[in-house]
Design an enzyme around this catalytic site. Structure first.
Site, short mmCIF file in Angstrom:
data_model
loop_
_atom_site.label_atom_id
_atom_site.label_comp_id
_atom_site.label_asym_id
_atom_site.label_seq_id
_atom_site.Cartn_x
_atom_site.Cartn_y
_atom_site.Cartn_z
CD GLN A 109 -3.87 -1.82 0.53
OE1 GLN A 109 -3.95 -0.92 1.35
NE2 GLN A 109 -4.30 -3.04 0.78
CB CYS B 278 -2.99 -7.28 3.46
SG CYS B 278 -2.69 -5.95 2.29
CG LEU B 279 -8.69 -4.68 2.45
CD1 LEU B 279 -9.21 -3.29 2.19
CD2 LEU B 279 -9.83 -5.65 2.72
CG HIS C 230 -0.67 -3.27 7.15
ND1 HIS C 230 -0.75 -4.64 7.29
CD2 HIS C 230 -1.22 -2.99 5.93
CE1 HIS C 230 -1.30 -5.15 6.20
NE2 HIS C 230 -1.61 -4.18 5.37
CD GLU C 231 -3.12 0.46 5.46
OE1 GLU C 231 -2.85 0.48 4.25
OE2 GLU C 231 -3.81 -0.44 5.99
CG HIS D 172 0.29 -1.32 1.62
ND1 HIS D 172 0.34 -2.40 0.77
CD2 HIS D 172 -0.60 -1.65 2.58
CE1 HIS D 172 -0.49 -3.34 1.23
NE2 HIS D 172 -1.07 -2.92 2.32
N GLY E 250 -7.79 0.38 7.03
CA GLY E 250 -6.78 1.23 6.41
C GLY E 250 -6.63 0.89 4.95
ZN ZN Z 1 -2.41 -4.02 3.44
#
Ligand code: ZN
Length: 177
Positions: free
Chosen positions: A51, A97-98, A139-140, A143, A46
């Site tokens: 991000q 998380c990236l 999670h997304e 963000h 995702g």
């Molecule tokens: Zn993340």
């Protein structure tokens, strides 16, 4: 294929509230294509627009089936997503998380959710998700409000170098987004 750089902590864009999308023109189409390419390149399950440094309410999610590794992946693009249902049941799971490379945490999430929003053309859509898929959406969408998994985690730990390499090799869904 165009990759965008993944923004990591402590970049302030990760902490800002993203704006509602009203223009579904070429710029948004390019953003979505680039987000999908960038998510796949990592790889991740995702990605939210902040991000890649864009303060707009757009997420992409790509996930198969948690019970069947061979199931084909399904791509979801949601513009202006919001939850219309959050189950009372919760599940604790391990997330990464990236934007916070090298860390994992244990996070309690709703076991199932209903997400409403718009597709990339602006048409309304509804997605019902359970388990891992529900976790990824939570999670997304967090963000988009500047919330990161470490804010909600009951436990956060740093991966050792070896674990990081292993995670990269296997790209498990729990480590990938
Ligand atoms: Zn993340």
């Amino acid at each position: 294929m165009a990759l965008r750089e993944i923004v990591t902590l402590p970049d302030p864009v990760l902490r800002r509230k993203a704006r509602k999308v009203t223009d579904f023109g070429p710029k948004l189409q390019q953003l979505i294509d680039d987000m999908v390419d960038s998510m796949r390149a990592e790889p991740g399950v995702g990605l939210a627009a902040p991000q890649v440094g864009v303060q707009e309410r757009v997420i992409v999610v790509e996930f198969g089936d948690e019970e069947d590794e061979k199931a084909p992946l399904k791509l979801y693009t949601v513009v202006n997503p919001e939850f219309t249902r959050l189950s009372k049941d919760t599940l604790v799971g391990t997330e990464g998380c990236l934007s916070i490379p090298g860390y994992l945490g244990e996070v309690e999430r709703h076991a199932s959710v209903v997400v409403k929003g718009q597709n990339r053309r602006g048409q309304p859509l509804t997605i019902k998700a359970q388990g891992w898929l529900a976790r990824i959406f939570q999670h997304e969408i967090d963000h988009l409000d500047g919330v990161l998994f470490v804010d909600k985690a009951t436990k956060v730990w740093r991966l050792t170098k070896e674990e990081q390499e292993q995670a990269d090799e296997h790209a498990a869904p729990s480590l990938g987004d």
